[in-house]
Design a protein around this motif. Structure first.
Motif, mmCIF file in Angstrom:
data_model
loop_
_atom_site.group_PDB
_atom_site.id
_atom_site.type_symbol
_atom_site.label_atom_id
_atom_site.label_comp_id
_atom_site.label_asym_id
_atom_site.label_seq_id
_atom_site.Cartn_x
_atom_site.Cartn_y
_atom_site.Cartn_z
ATOM 1 N N SER A 160 11.369 97.367 67.375
ATOM 2 C CA SER A 160 9.918 97.148 67.284
ATOM 3 C C SER A 160 9.215 97.293 68.622
ATOM 4 C CB SER A 160 9.630 95.766 66.686
ATOM 5 O OG SER A 160 10.102 94.727 67.537
ATOM 6 N N ARG A 161 9.836 96.844 69.706
ATOM 7 C CA ARG A 161 9.157 96.860 71.006
ATOM 8 C C ARG A 161 8.792 98.277 71.429
ATOM 9 N NH1 ARG A 161 11.679 93.735 76.100
ATOM 10 N NH2 ARG A 161 10.791 91.965 74.960
ATOM 11 N N CYS A 167 11.477 92.800 59.293
ATOM 12 C CA CYS A 167 11.976 93.333 60.572
ATOM 13 C C CYS A 167 11.774 94.842 60.630
ATOM 14 C CB CYS A 167 13.458 92.997 60.738
ATOM 15 S SG CYS A 167 13.796 91.291 61.185
ATOM 16 N N ALA A 168 12.068 95.507 59.516
ATOM 17 C CA ALA A 168 11.882 96.958 59.476
ATOM 18 C C ALA A 168 10.410 97.328 59.612
ATOM 19 C CB ALA A 168 12.459 97.521 58.182
ATOM 20 N N MET A 169 9.528 96.564 58.959
ATOM 21 C CA MET A 169 8.096 96.871 59.033
ATOM 22 C C MET A 169 7.576 96.734 60.463
ATOM 23 S SD MET A 169 7.319 97.886 56.093
ATOM 24 C CE MET A 169 9.027 98.339 55.743
ATOM 25 N N ALA A 171 11.726 99.155 50.219
ATOM 26 C CA ALA A 171 10.653 98.802 51.153
ATOM 27 C C ALA A 171 10.548 99.821 52.281
ATOM 28 C CB ALA A 171 10.903 97.399 51.717
ATOM 29 N N ILE A 172 11.678 100.238 52.804
ATOM 30 C CA ILE A 172 11.661 101.215 53.893
ATOM 31 C C ILE A 172 11.140 102.563 53.392
ATOM 32 C CG2 ILE A 172 13.057 102.418 55.622
ATOM 33 C CD1 ILE A 172 14.974 100.009 55.475
ATOM 34 N N GLY A 194 4.542 99.487 59.282
ATOM 35 C CA GLY A 194 4.105 99.206 57.926
ATOM 36 C C GLY A 194 3.768 97.741 57.758
ATOM 37 N N LYS A 195 3.564 97.327 56.524
ATOM 38 C CA LYS A 195 3.180 95.942 56.247
ATOM 39 C C LYS A 195 3.899 95.452 55.004
ATOM 40 C CE LYS A 195 -0.987 94.341 56.874
ATOM 41 N NZ LYS A 195 -2.457 94.092 56.785
#
Length: 340
Positions: free
Chosen positions: A313-314, A235-237, A208-209, A242-243
């Motif tokens: 993410s922030r 969480c990584a997206m 996914a990453i 990404g989605k």
């Protein structure tokens, strides 16, 4: 007497808050170094056991009040890092914690590419509860095509949309998916659209990453994999822009009924924000074996080198961290045996 000027009060800019990921990376480094001793030795359970132990020991010192929501399983079957276990030192923020000491146990045992150690953290109560259904149909892509894909469309249409969004032909698109018999029709659709396929035997968090990161040669992840891994990938997206889209995929009628009884809508498309609702997510991963994302653990006399990916993410910041470890120093204060 001259009038005094009014005092101008200047508000100091808000101090940067704590980036928990920079502490969490020590946890995945420890798990990766422990598992790295078992690379290519054909013993995936032993590799997983030492990685779980190392991760649990190291996470106990992190300044957070964490609860494992994606872990090694229920307490009766998982004595360490079980779902519901409290982790961290009990101070700091309340967090949901998702752990995967080895994403790719078979890859580790066989010395194959892209085995990683993974840890994700989000505000308490923001991670989706996947307990009812273990498998999920997934679609993952990066920022360029995040707004044009739809898991409800045929695979070929998603391939064409990704190609258009990236300004290339379908023959330039590469899809990663788990090499499983259940994907035979999906493989046919992808190939008929003209895209290429990279099969993986294990470890779809790494897949996914790769689909969301530039310069990996991967544009999409498709297919059915673990629901827990889908939440970690979400969480990584959040960090990568990404989605991920997913739909729960019960394996039999009993599991389907349990999911319905638990209130799940099996036709609903779960988006990134459904899988993780929190806006301040942390994701860390350390390579165990070499791959498109990171190099694996390198050992030398008395030391080791690790390569980690650290994201929040922030801020949207993505860090590649290369760490050199002196094993004799680590042994002095750690209960983890990195020597063997």
């Amino acid at each position: 007497m001259p009038k005094s000027r009014p005092v101008e009060l200047r508000v100091a800019p808000e101090s940067p808050d704590r980036n928990l990921a920079l502490e969490l990376v020590r946890v995945t480094e420890a798990a990766a170094m422990a598992a790295g001793r078992w690379v290519g030795r054909g013993e995936k359970n032993e590799a997983d056991g030492v990685a779980v132990n190392a991760m649990r020991l190291m996470i106990s010192g992190i300044g957070m009040n964490g609860t494992v929501v994606i872990g090694e399983g229920e307490k009766d079957h998982a004595p360490m890092l079980y779902n519901g276990e409290k982790v961290g030192d009990g101070t700091g923020p309340e967090c949901d914690v998702a752990v995967d000491p080895i994403d790719g146990t078979t890859l580790t045992a066989k010395g194959m590419a892209n085995a990683i150690s993974v840890l994700a953290v989000a505000p308490r109560g923001t991670m989706y509860d996947p307990s009812a259904v273990f498998y999920m149909e997934k679609l993952v892509t990066g920022p360029e095509a995040a707004d044009v894909v739809d898991i409800r469309l045929p695979a070929g249409e998603n391939v064409r949309r990704v190609a258009k969004a990236k300004g290339c032909g379908t023959e330039d698109v590469t899809v990663v998916l788990l090499d499983r018999p259940r994907h035979s029709n999906l493989v046919k659709e992808i190939r008929e659209a003209g895209a290429r396929i990279k099969f993986i035997t294990d470890g779809d968090v790494a897949g996914a990453i790769m689909a969301a990161r530039p310069d990996t040669g991967i544009d999409l992840l498709m297919g059915i994999g673990g629901t827990p891994e889908g939440i970690i990938s979400a969480c990584a997206m959040k960090c990568l822009g990404g989605k991920i889209q997913g739909r729960l995929w019960p394996t039999d009628d009993d599991e389907r009924q349990r999911a319905i009884d638990a209130g799940h809508d099996l036709d609903k498309v779960l988006h990134t924000d459904d899988l993780v609702t929190g806006d301040d997510c942390f994701f860390v991963a350390t390579g165990i074996t070499d791959g498109e994302l990171m190099k694996g653990v390198r050992y030398r006399g008395g030391g080791a080198t690790t390569h980690s990916l650290v994201m929040r993410s922030r801020s949207g910041t993505i860090r590649n961290i290369i760490s050199e470890h002196r094993l004799s120093k680590l042994q002095a204060y750690s209960a983890i045996n990195f020597a063997d």
